[in-house]
Design a protein around this motif. Structure first.
Motif, mmCIF file in Angstrom:
data_model
loop_
_atom_site.group_PDB
_atom_site.id
_atom_site.type_symbol
_atom_site.label_atom_id
_atom_site.label_comp_id
_atom_site.label_asym_id
_atom_site.label_seq_id
_atom_site.Cartn_x
_atom_site.Cartn_y
_atom_site.Cartn_z
ATOM 1 N N LEU A 1 0.565 -1.621 0.062
ATOM 2 C CA LEU A 1 -0.325 0.154 -0.030
ATOM 3 C C LEU A 1 0.736 0.842 -0.277
ATOM 4 O O LEU A 1 0.491 2.349 -0.517
ATOM 5 N N ASN A 2 2.456 1.141 1.230
ATOM 6 C CA ASN A 2 2.860 2.654 0.685
ATOM 7 C C ASN A 2 3.637 2.306 -0.143
ATOM 8 O O ASN A 2 3.550 3.659 -1.010
ATOM 9 N N ASP A 3 4.287 1.573 -0.917
ATOM 10 C CA ASP A 3 4.978 1.279 -2.057
ATOM 11 C C ASP A 3 4.388 2.039 -3.059
ATOM 12 O O ASP A 3 4.452 2.884 -3.867
ATOM 13 N N ALA A 4 2.489 1.889 -3.594
ATOM 14 C CA ALA A 4 2.138 1.705 -4.573
ATOM 15 C C ALA A 4 1.305 3.143 -4.162
ATOM 16 O O ALA A 4 0.813 3.809 -5.343
ATOM 17 N N ARG A 5 1.676 4.004 -3.296
ATOM 18 C CA ARG A 5 0.505 5.112 -2.558
ATOM 19 C C ARG A 5 0.686 6.542 -3.321
ATOM 20 O O ARG A 5 -0.422 6.989 -4.894
ATOM 21 N N ALA A 6 1.625 6.746 -4.710
ATOM 22 C CA ALA A 6 2.086 7.337 -5.495
ATOM 23 C C ALA A 6 0.816 6.804 -7.730
ATOM 24 O O ALA A 6 1.816 7.323 -8.003
ATOM 25 N N ASP A 7 0.665 5.895 -7.527
ATOM 26 C CA ASP A 7 1.653 4.969 -8.657
ATOM 27 C C ASP A 7 0.003 4.231 -9.348
ATOM 28 O O ASP A 7 -0.779 4.177 -8.609
ATOM 29 N N GLN A 8 -0.219 5.830 -9.890
ATOM 30 C CA GLN A 8 -1.989 5.848 -11.302
ATOM 31 C C GLN A 8 -1.953 4.297 -11.664
ATOM 32 O O GLN A 8 -2.731 3.466 -11.890
ATOM 33 N N SER A 9 -0.912 3.168 -11.525
ATOM 34 C CA SER A 9 -1.424 2.415 -12.702
ATOM 35 C C SER A 9 -1.330 0.787 -11.399
ATOM 36 O O SER A 9 -1.922 0.043 -12.189
ATOM 37 N N ARG A 10 -1.531 1.353 -9.909
ATOM 38 C CA ARG A 10 -1.420 0.798 -8.812
ATOM 39 C C ARG A 10 -2.901 0.816 -8.210
ATOM 40 O O ARG A 10 -2.891 -0.029 -6.952
ATOM 41 N N VAL A 11 -4.265 1.044 -8.395
ATOM 42 C CA VAL A 11 -4.917 2.052 -7.948
ATOM 43 C C VAL A 11 -5.693 0.244 -7.436
ATOM 44 O O VAL A 11 -6.079 0.192 -6.010
ATOM 45 N N GLY A 12 -5.100 -0.615 -8.900
ATOM 46 C CA GLY A 12 -6.304 -1.871 -8.400
ATOM 47 C C GLY A 12 -5.793 -2.574 -6.975
ATOM 48 O O GLY A 12 -6.086 -3.148 -5.776
ATOM 49 N N LEU A 13 -4.144 -2.703 -6.762
ATOM 50 C CA LEU A 13 -3.323 -3.598 -5.582
ATOM 51 C C LEU A 13 -3.715 -2.022 -3.832
ATOM 52 O O LEU A 13 -3.708 -2.862 -3.260
ATOM 53 N N MET A 14 -4.019 -1.052 -4.440
ATOM 54 C CA MET A 14 -4.164 -0.399 -3.363
ATOM 55 C C MET A 14 -5.759 -1.090 -2.856
ATOM 56 O O MET A 14 -6.074 -0.906 -1.412
ATOM 57 N N HIS A 15 -6.794 -0.974 -3.868
ATOM 58 C CA HIS A 15 -7.914 -1.060 -2.993
ATOM 59 C C HIS A 15 -8.124 -2.590 -2.571
ATOM 60 O O HIS A 15 -8.602 -2.489 -1.423
ATOM 61 N N ILE A 16 -7.084 -3.707 -3.394
ATOM 62 C CA ILE A 16 -7.141 -4.836 -2.597
ATOM 63 C C ILE A 16 -6.666 -5.215 -1.508
ATOM 64 O O ILE A 16 -7.049 -5.653 -0.152
ATOM 65 N N GLY A 17 -5.589 -4.155 -1.072
ATOM 66 C CA GLY A 17 -5.254 -4.047 0.045
ATOM 67 C C GLY A 17 -5.678 -3.395 1.642
ATOM 68 O O GLY A 17 -6.577 -4.078 3.110
ATOM 69 N N VAL A 18 -6.827 -2.246 0.823
ATOM 70 C CA VAL A 18 -7.161 -1.780 1.608
ATOM 71 C C VAL A 18 -8.673 -3.315 2.299
ATOM 72 O O VAL A 18 -8.991 -3.101 3.326
ATOM 73 N N PHE A 19 -9.015 -3.000 0.807
ATOM 74 C CA PHE A 19 -10.116 -4.377 1.233
ATOM 75 C C PHE A 19 -10.503 -5.391 2.424
ATOM 76 O O PHE A 19 -10.841 -6.168 3.209
ATOM 77 N N ILE A 20 -8.749 -5.421 2.304
ATOM 78 C CA ILE A 20 -8.435 -7.636 2.467
ATOM 79 C C ILE A 20 -8.129 -6.530 4.683
ATOM 80 O O ILE A 20 -9.072 -7.551 5.470
ATOM 81 N N LEU A 21 -7.708 -5.942 4.569
ATOM 82 C CA LEU A 21 -7.836 -5.145 5.734
ATOM 83 C C LEU A 21 -9.024 -4.609 7.097
ATOM 84 O O LEU A 21 -9.053 -5.031 7.984
ATOM 85 N N LEU A 22 -10.137 -4.339 5.814
ATOM 86 C CA LEU A 22 -11.425 -3.794 6.155
ATOM 87 C C LEU A 22 -11.630 -5.466 6.424
ATOM 88 O O LEU A 22 -12.784 -5.213 7.780
ATOM 89 N N LEU A 23 -11.631 -6.472 5.589
ATOM 90 C CA LEU A 23 -12.187 -7.600 6.351
ATOM 91 C C LEU A 23 -11.234 -8.028 7.442
ATOM 92 O O LEU A 23 -12.379 -8.531 8.762
ATOM 93 N N LEU A 24 -10.269 -8.174 7.828
ATOM 94 C CA LEU A 24 -9.932 -7.996 8.751
ATOM 95 C C LEU A 24 -10.336 -7.680 10.460
ATOM 96 O O LEU A 24 -10.300 -8.275 11.407
ATOM 97 N N SER A 25 -10.812 -6.393 10.005
ATOM 98 C CA SER A 25 -11.021 -5.080 10.882
ATOM 99 C C SER A 25 -11.761 -5.507 12.051
ATOM 100 O O SER A 25 -11.989 -4.878 13.045
ATOM 101 N N GLY A 26 -12.451 -6.134 10.387
ATOM 102 C CA GLY A 26 -13.568 -6.910 11.766
ATOM 103 C C GLY A 26 -14.075 -7.658 12.682
ATOM 104 O O GLY A 26 -15.202 -7.800 13.611
ATOM 105 N N GLU A 27 -12.947 -8.350 13.169
ATOM 106 C CA GLU A 27 -12.807 -8.919 13.946
ATOM 107 C C GLU A 27 -12.116 -8.643 15.394
ATOM 108 O O GLU A 27 -10.539 -8.282 14.935
#
Length: 813
Positions: free
Chosen positions: A404-430
């Motif tokens: 997430l930190n590495d891809a934050r400035a890279d427009q071509s890696r928006v998808g990677l940013m989303h899936i990383g955040v989705f995974i943390l959102l899923l885990l944070s519900g527990e």
């Protein structure tokens, strides 16, 4: 025959095919055999010698010849599967047909008129081979898929033969493929000898299988993602007798892979690693077979396969897709351990820093691994609980934050940013995820973030702050998600470092400027999330007495204790100190102007400052040693478009943590606001429509804030706890400073650590957790993201390049 001759002959055959105006009979073997019988062409050769324009020309001008070519190539694969490919010549024919079909299929899919072709039956190709068999003939697609499945368990071609030299060849029909699983792991204990040729042959067949599945790329994203992919549906059904061993082979091949090899530096430069391409292909096929909308599927089926003990048979039968079914029924601890260790090892691989540059192999398929991890957690709740049961979850968290930190400035890696955040959102519900974050962070992965000493929670907050303040514009839709994760874990955080505390306050400062609050209809939600997190940390971090600690940390499901005696433990003194220092921000929020002139003036100020979030006031410390700044994409980098993700209100479901730590869903009555007026109803929904009514939308569709709108949410800002805390502590802190002439922070911190707020704070509010919930919007997002990754990663050969895909657009940065 030399390679040059064989290429020449193959090219001649292609030219003949494109220039013939008359249909060539299917029985003309002399003509058709030129494509596969006498040639030894690599898949790269096939792509070079069969240009796109010529495939399209045959499709338009002599369609019957293209149809016959496909039919004959499938027929050869079926014959190879039937005979067991014993001779070298048969193996070569199978590989040639496989490469040719991989080349041609995308051009069949891109034309709507051709799409049904593989699902039609071919005269004379009955299941029993007899003439009168036509009425129960298999569609070509089914014959092709079953042949690929058989060929993936073909002794001496794709798997090790078990026979001794004296035996006759194994009969492919009676062969039990469960004994030929490719790799030890789930449900299989024996690790076969690595065999380069078998790996390469598997890879070619998996590439063809992936190409069959890729019909999905040629259909536009549909709002109802319930449309199942017929290729995947058939391949993962009980019709495929190899479904279980193939699922297990793919999963084990991925999870057992160790790119670092035997730990010899530069190992990968000496030996080309033929395993990695197979592992990548296996990961891609696996995630595509698992593309299944869990929100809509509740169709119980009778599963006719025997599953041994690796799959849990006690659960009710799951979805018809056997791969999803098997994945959801894995239940043994040692299998979970094997899967988690494997995925964590591979995700951490790009982070391996050694003193010798380029000495370890860096894998490139972390996006596929993140999708696989997501599928595992989404489809198998026992796996999710296993992940959170120990600190092993941190081995997934750290690489995810790194990406997430590495891809934050890279427009071509928006998808990677989303899936990383989705995974943390899923885990944070527990709850356990929040508890695990208290483990001290000592691994020093070089990351472009300020140096801090603290826990994994500090790492998470510092990285999120970096994403919000220095990521690119297109990440703004993720801010809600990032702060929801912070709120979800906040009640369980025992201590925050000064660095993390300052970062949270800097975010509040940035998000509570009047121009930001007034410039979009939902920006104020970010302030609500931050205030809720502060309230949780202040009210739930009781001073743990030693007797309480183990029970709190290890107890599976206790929520933080309730009560009114809240003493500030060491844990939150840094945050409280930061809140005292930035108290003006809270006073400004409490006195937010609501009159039209003030609103107008705030928006004027915005037009002068283009920067979305100022970094001033965020004391950026020096970044970690050895880290490189996050770089934007190189101009011209290809990226694929993504569908919009659902808003946080659709992504999550609110639950309340009750006294005993269990969760109670609040959804049906979500219009009530919680005890301290914080927004249970403040997210979109009815309240959102209410706000639209209160704000005015001009003729141009431009949204503009009104006094009523500001008042409607200002009154719900959950400021009581913090205002009370400031009221009690600020005079005391000021008194210490005056009495002792103090300018030294440590003395004030010591006072805050031992100070107490017994009976002075409001009764703690119930904890609200926003848990991820499956929905068709995210299912569609995952489909477009996953196929976009596969499209961009398959460049040698470029299977889908320059074909008319409809699922996403290919764009240049």
């Amino acid at each position: 025959m030399g390679s040059a001759d064989s290429k020449l002959n193959f090219r001649k055959a292609v030219i003949q095919l494109t220039t013939k105006t008359q249909p060539v009979e299917a029985t003309d073997d002399a003509f058709w055999d030129q494509f596969w019988a006498d040639t030894a062409t690599s898949v790269q050769d096939v792509f070079a010698l069969v240009p796109a324009a010529e495939i399209r020309a045959v499709r338009e001008e002599s369609p019957s010849n293209l149809a016959t070519l496909c039919y004959k190539a499938v027929e050869k694969l079926v014959q190879g599967a039937e005979s067991g490919c014993h001779s070298e010549k048969e193996k070569q024919i199978v590989l040639n047909c496989s490469r040719l079909l991989t080349r041609v299929l995308p051009y069949i899919f891109e034309d709507p008129d051709w799409r049904g072709f593989f699902w039609s039956t071919v005269p004379g190709a009955g299941r029993g081979g007899g003439e009168d068999d036509d009425e129960n003939a298999r569609p070509l697609a089914e014959s092709l898929l079953l042949a690929i499945a058989d060929l993936l368990f073909c002794p001496d071609f794709t798997v090790q033969s078990h026979r001794r030299s004296t035996d006759s060849a194994e009969d492919v029909h009676s062969l039990d493929s469960c004994e030929y699983i490719w790799e030890a792991g789930v449900g299989f204990a024996h690790s076969p000898q690595p065999n380069y040729i078998h790996d390469v042959n598997r890879m070619e067949l998996l590439k063809l299988l992936l190409t069959c599945f890729s019909e999905a790329m040629y259909l536009p994203p549909a709002p109802d993602s319930g449309s199942t992919n017929p290729w995947v549906q058939f391949f993962c059904s009980t019709e495929n007798r190899h479904a279980l061993p193939l699922f297990t082979s793919l999963l084990n091949t991925v999870c057992a892979y160790d790119p670092v090899g035997y730990g010899i530096p530069y190992n990968h430069l000496l030996f080309s690693d033929y395993r990695e391409p197979l592992v990548e292909e296996a990961a891609q096929v696996l995630i595509v077979t698992l593309d299944h909308d869990s929100a809509t599927s509740a169709s119980p089926t009778v599963d006719g396969t025997t599953t041994g003990t690796a799959m849990d048979d006690t659960d009710p039968p799951g979805p018809e897709n056997l791969f999803v079914n098997y994945l959801s029924r894995i239940h043994r601890e040692e299998d979970f351990q094997f899967i988690l260790k494997g995925i964590a090892r591979l995700l951490s691989n790009p982070l391996l820093q050694t003193y010798l540059p380029n000495s370890t192999k860096k894998i490139q398929f972390h996006q596929e691994l993140l999708v696989l991890f997501w599928k595992l957690c989404d489809f198998n709740k026992k796996f999710l609980f296993f992940v959170l049961k120990s600190s092993d979850v941190l081995d997934i968290l750290v690489p995810t934050l790194y990406f997430l930190n590495d891809a934050r400035a890279d427009q071509s890696r928006v998808g990677l940013m989303h899936i990383g955040v989705f995974i943390l959102l899923l885990l944070s519900g527990e709850r356990n995820f929040g508890v695990r974050l208290n483990k001290p962070y000592s691994v020093r992965v070089p990351m472009d973030i300020p140096v801090f000493t603290g826990t994994h929670a500090d790492l998470l907050i510092v990285v999120f702050h970096k994403i919000i303040t220095s990521g690119h514009q297109r990440l703004q839709p993720l801010f809600d998600c990032l702060l929801t994760i912070v709120v979800n874990v906040s009640p369980y955080l025992k201590s925050l470092s000064m660095v993390a505390a300052n970062k949270l306050l800097h975010l509040l400062e940035a998000f509570s400027t009047t121009w930001f609050l007034f410039s979009a209809a939902q920006n104020h939600h970010l302030v609500f999330f931050l205030l809720e997190a502060f309230n949780n940390i202040i009210q739930y971090q009781f001073d743990d007495s030693p007797s309480q600690k183990p029970a709190r940390l290890e107890g599976e499901a206790r929520g933080p204790p309730r009560g009114e005696a809240c003493s500030l433990s060491t844990g939150n003194s840094n945050l409280v100190y930061a809140i005292i220092r930035k108290r003006s921000v809270f006073h400004q929020l409490a006195n937010l102007p609501t009159d039209p002139p003030a609103i107008h003036k705030a928006l004027q100020r915005r037009r002068r400052t283009a920067e979305p979030l100022s970094r001033t006031g965020s004391q950026e410390g020096a970044s970690m040693e050895g880290s490189r700044p996050a770089a934007p994409a190189e101009p011209g980098t290809l990226k694929t478009s993504l569908v919009a993700t659902p808003g946080i209100d659709k992504l999550t479901e609110k639950s309340q943590v009750s006294e005993d730590g269990t969760l109670r869903s609040l959804e049906p009555t979500s219009q009530k606001s919680s005890a301290d007026g914080s927004p249970t109803a403040e997210e979109p929904g009815q309240a959102w429509r209410e706000q639209r009514r209160l704000s005015s939308v001009s003729a141009s569709g431009q949204w503009s804030p009104t006094s009523e709108w500001v008042l409607s949410w200002k009154s719900k800002l959950p400021l009581q706890t913090i205002m009370r805390l400031l009221q009690v502590l600020v005079p005391q802190v000021e008194k210490i400073c005056i009495d002792k002439g103090l300018t030294d922070e440590s003395e004030i911190l010591r006072f805050l650590q031992h100070g107490t707020l017994v009976g002075l704070l409001p009764v703690p509010h119930p904890i609200l957790i926003r848990k991820y919930q499956a929905n068709s919007g995210t299912a569609m997002w995952f489909r477009t993201y996953m196929w976009g990754v596969i499209y961009l990663r398959n460049v040698d050969p470029p299977v889908w390049y320059d074909t008319d895909v409809k699922l996403f657009e290919i764009q240049r940065v």
